[in-house]
Design an enzyme around this catalytic site. Structure first.
Site, short mmCIF file in Angstrom:
data_model
loop_
_atom_site.label_atom_id
_atom_site.label_comp_id
_atom_site.label_asym_id
_atom_site.label_seq_id
_atom_site.Cartn_x
_atom_site.Cartn_y
_atom_site.Cartn_z
N ASN A 187 0.85 -1.20 0.00
CA ASN A 187 0.00 0.00 0.00
C ASN A 187 0.89 1.24 0.00
OD1 ASN A 187 -2.85 1.05 0.36
ND2 ASN A 187 -1.75 2.17 1.97
N TYR A 191 0.55 9.98 4.51
CA TYR A 191 0.28 10.27 5.91
C TYR A 191 1.41 11.15 6.42
CZ TYR A 191 -1.70 5.57 4.90
OH TYR A 191 -2.29 4.48 4.33
N ARG A 192 1.08 12.32 6.93
CA ARG A 192 2.10 13.29 7.32
C ARG A 192 2.99 12.75 8.44
NH1 ARG A 192 -2.33 16.42 10.48
NH2 ARG A 192 -1.89 15.73 12.59
N TRP A 205 -0.98 7.86 10.35
CA TRP A 205 -2.03 7.15 9.60
C TRP A 205 -3.23 7.04 10.51
CZ3 TRP A 205 2.35 3.32 8.71
CH2 TRP A 205 2.56 2.48 9.80
N ARG A 226 -8.01 -13.85 20.19
CA ARG A 226 -8.91 -12.70 20.32
C ARG A 226 -9.24 -12.18 18.93
NH1 ARG A 226 -9.05 -9.77 24.98
NH2 ARG A 226 -9.07 -7.87 23.77
N GLU A 288 -1.45 0.96 -5.11
CA GLU A 288 -1.26 2.30 -5.69
C GLU A 288 -0.21 2.28 -6.79
OE1 GLU A 288 -1.85 1.79 -2.52
OE2 GLU A 288 -3.43 3.20 -1.94
N ASP A 337 -3.93 22.32 9.81
CA ASP A 337 -4.43 21.30 8.89
C ASP A 337 -5.28 21.85 7.75
OD1 ASP A 337 -4.71 18.57 8.07
OD2 ASP A 337 -4.53 18.02 10.19
C1 LIG Z 1 -1.31 16.61 1.55
C2 LIG Z 1 -2.06 15.47 2.16
C3 LIG Z 1 -1.82 15.08 3.47
C4 LIG Z 1 -2.50 14.01 4.05
N1 LIG Z 1 -2.22 13.66 5.34
C5 LIG Z 1 -2.83 12.60 5.89
C6 LIG Z 1 -2.50 12.18 7.20
O1 LIG Z 1 -1.66 12.78 7.87
N2 LIG Z 1 -3.13 11.08 7.71
C7 LIG Z 1 -4.06 10.38 7.00
O2 LIG Z 1 -4.58 9.39 7.50
N3 LIG Z 1 -4.41 10.77 5.74
C8 LIG Z 1 -3.82 11.87 5.19
N4 LIG Z 1 -4.15 12.26 3.91
C9 LIG Z 1 -5.21 11.54 3.18
C10 LIG Z 1 -4.72 10.19 2.69
O3 LIG Z 1 -3.56 10.34 1.91
C11 LIG Z 1 -5.79 9.49 1.87
O4 LIG Z 1 -6.87 9.22 2.74
C12 LIG Z 1 -5.31 8.21 1.19
O5 LIG Z 1 -6.36 7.67 0.42
C13 LIG Z 1 -4.85 7.18 2.19
O6 LIG Z 1 -4.39 6.03 1.52
P1 LIG Z 1 -4.90 4.58 1.92
O7 LIG Z 1 -6.33 4.50 1.48
O8 LIG Z 1 -3.99 3.68 1.16
O9 LIG Z 1 -4.75 4.46 3.39
C14 LIG Z 1 -3.48 13.33 3.31
C15 LIG Z 1 -3.74 13.72 2.00
C16 LIG Z 1 -3.06 14.79 1.42
C17 LIG Z 1 -3.35 15.19 0.02
MN LIG Z 2 -4.40 2.28 -0.38
#
Ligand SMILES: Cc1cc2nc3c(=O)[nH]c(=O)nc-3n(C[C@H](O)[C@H](O)[C@H](O)COP(=O)(O)O)c2cc1C
Ligand SMILES: [Mn+2]
Length: 537
Positions: A187, A191-192, A205, A226, A288, A337
């Site tokens: 994946n 996530y910042r 995340w 569990r 991705e 944010d």
């Molecule tokens: C600039 C930017 C920052 C982001 N920061 C976060 C974050 O800190 N935590 C988070 O959970 N999602 C964040 N997101 C949203 C996720 O990238 C988005 O939900 C993505 O689909 C997650 O991928 P996943 O579905 O594979 O988990 C951010 C998106 C952008 C564009």
């Molecule tokens: Mn994904």
């Protein structure tokens, strides 16, 4: 604007993308010395808001070439910060074209004759060509410089602090790579990451995201007795106190789980399609890397990481390798944010970096989030367009969708439907709340198909005219976005759906419903002919 389609000149890397940005007049080099501490953010914020509300909204991409405290460093910002640049990034004249490519993939015509079957072959071959390919380490630019142990030092990177009350500098555009322990699939999520020191960061995340599920899966595997009720965040939060509330696990098991490590790699500064793929709310089983290949129409090149069992984009500027220890949480935030507010401190997993690899003279990529419109508004709009066909697969009555940037994507969705039966608008609301990350949508407004959802004036007119609030507003409870500061509990709260469609007798509405105003077409034609001569305009 876009590159010629037939040549499939997918961007190899960030540098290739920067070259195209410059050639297209979309890049501004900043040679004045600028501080990554707040100054870059202020410049990027003002740039993102240039031309706000006009078709030319969003200033140029910015390449900072004189970074205070980091001689020789370069930082790219605002790379996706306008509608035209988003199209250039995905090499298309129209985002709807990408949606149409998805439609073709989802609904290939059922072949009836041999000739029809033959016609399908190119489509299938096309899909085959999207899969990533692994190249040798010696050919991978991201490994031109390899740093391990004491050499690992994040503080050498020009990482930005973006808002005054932020808990520190944050990596804002990271592509975080994890592996599903069950399927082996990789994946990539954005996530910042808050920088704590030279080799540790936060890993933000949110609990409903795919990497968090990968982490929970490891915990489930460690506690096979569990099967349900496994909340890793609860198990780890507060150290021993929380552990005692899970005392049925036994201290030995808890200690073992806490010491278990999950490998993580992070790519910073990739080709634009790969960075974009990291934010796409794809189904968990769709890699991705494949989405990037689909968008680029060319396989993405990967390479084995140095110290973890993960493949990473071979042409990235930086790769950070390391692990998250299952038993460890640390205070993350505050962070200015994309809601326009700070997200407050909360406990999140911690990323320990064991190795950094990078290109020679690496270019760091960053974004700033804040009050819309920001760069992420355009990324969100691209997601909205590209995901429409996927939403329509489950809810075919959906005609169009608008996620206005000021609704920060999870607060407001406006949906036009072809209404066919009583209660149809509510069925659609419930369908949206059940659909992947659309579950977070706090307010859904449903209008009839003849309403242009992108015309907010029209939506406001229809919505406020068409509702009897007590009757037409539906509340429900469920998961809410972690960034929601108003919900009754973190991550859990209520949502609202507004049925702004025309009401039917079958729904108990027995009064006559008036027609909306439109002029007689013949009169319009006559006045058209006269209009210029009148000299009013
Ligand atoms: C600039 C930017 C920052 C982001 N920061 C976060 C974050 O800190 N935590 C988070 O959970 N999602 C964040 N997101 C949203 C996720 O990238 C988005 O939900 C993505 O689909 C997650 O991928 P996943 O579905 O594979 O988990 C951010 C998106 C952008 C564009
Ligand atoms: Mn994904």
């Amino acid at each position: 604007m876009s590159r010629p389609k037939e040549s499939h000149l997918a961007y190899t890397d960030l540098r290739d993308w920067i070259k195209t940005l410059e050639k297209s007049g979309e890049l501004k080099r900043i040679t004045f010395e600028v501080d990554p501490n707040l100054e870059m953010a202020e410049i990027a914020d003002r740039t993102a808001k240039l031309g706000k509300g006009t078709p030319k909204a969003g200033g140029p991409a910015l390449l900072f070439e004189n970074v205070k405290g980091h001689p020789g460093a370069r930082v790219l910002m605002n790379q996706f910060g306008s509608e035209r640049r988003m199209r250039l990034a995905l090499e298309t004249d129209s985002l709807d074209d990408i949606a149409n490519r998805i439609r073709t993939l989802l609904k290939p015509e059922t072949p009836t004759s041999f000739m029809d079957k033959l016609k399908l072959l190119p489509t299938l071959a096309e899909v085959g060509s999207f899969f990533p390919k692994v190249i040798a380490a010696k050919d991978a630019p991201c490994k031109q410089v390899i740093q391990r142990g004491e050499d690992v030092n994040l503080l050498n990177l020009p990482i930005l602090k973006t808002w005054p009350q932020d808990g520190g500098p944050f990596i804002t555009l990271p592509c975080v790579i994890t592996r599903d322990p069950k399927s082996g699939k990789r994946n990539v999520g954005m996530y910042r990451m808050q920088v704590y020191d030279r080799n540790t960061t936060g890993m933000h995340w949110q609990r409903q995201k795919v990497a968090a599920e990968h982490m929970r899966d490891r915990l489930r595997a460690a506690t096979p007795d569990r099967t349900g009720n496994v909340d890793l965040m609860a198990l780890t939060a507060g150290g021993t106190t929380a552990a005692t509330s899970h005392d049925t696990l036994g201290q030995t098991t808890i200690t073992r789980i806490r010491e278990d490590r999950m490998e993580v790699a992070v790519a910073i500064g990739t080709d634009p399609a790969t960075t974009f793929a990291a934010i796409v709310p794809a189904p968990p089983d769709v890699e991705e890397y494949l989405i990037s290949g689909f968008l680029r129409q060319k396989p993405l090149e990967l390479v084995k990481a140095e110290t973890v069992d993960l493949e990473v984009p071979a042409n990235a500027e930086y790769i950070l390798e390391g692990y998250v220890q299952l038993g460890e949480l640390r205070t993350e935030g505050p962070f200015g944010d994309h809601t326009g507010f700070y997200t407050m401190q909360e406990d999140y997993p911690v990323f320990h970096i064991t190795c950094i690899t990078h290109r020679k003279d690496p270019i760091y990529a960053a974004t700033i989030v804040g009050k819309p419109p920001m760069e992420d508004a355009w990324m969100g709009k691209a997601v909205e367009r590209i995901f429409l066909p996927l939403m329509q697969l489950t809810l075919p009555e959906i005609v169009d969708v608008n996620l206005p940037p000021e609704g920060v994507f999870h607060n407001l969705m406006i949906v036009a439907i072809k209404k066919s039966y009583a209660g149809h608008a509510r069925k659609v609301m419930n369908g949206i709340w059940a659909m992947g990350q659309a579950m977070f949508t706090k307010c859904i407004i449903v209008v009839d198909e003849d309403c242009n959802v992108h015309d907010l004036a029209e939506v406001t007119l229809r919505t406020t005219n068409n509702i009897d609030p007590e009757r037409d507003i539906q509340f429900t409870l469920g998961p809410v976005d972690s960034l929601d500061h108003a919900s009754r509990l973190p991550n859990y709260g209520s949502k609202m759906g507004i049925d702004a469609t025309r009401k039917w007798a079958a729904e108990g509405f027995t009064r006559p419903w008036p027609a909306m105003l439109t002029m007689d077409p013949e009169v319009k034609t006559r006045i058209d002919a006269l209009w210029k001569k009148l000299g009013i305009e």
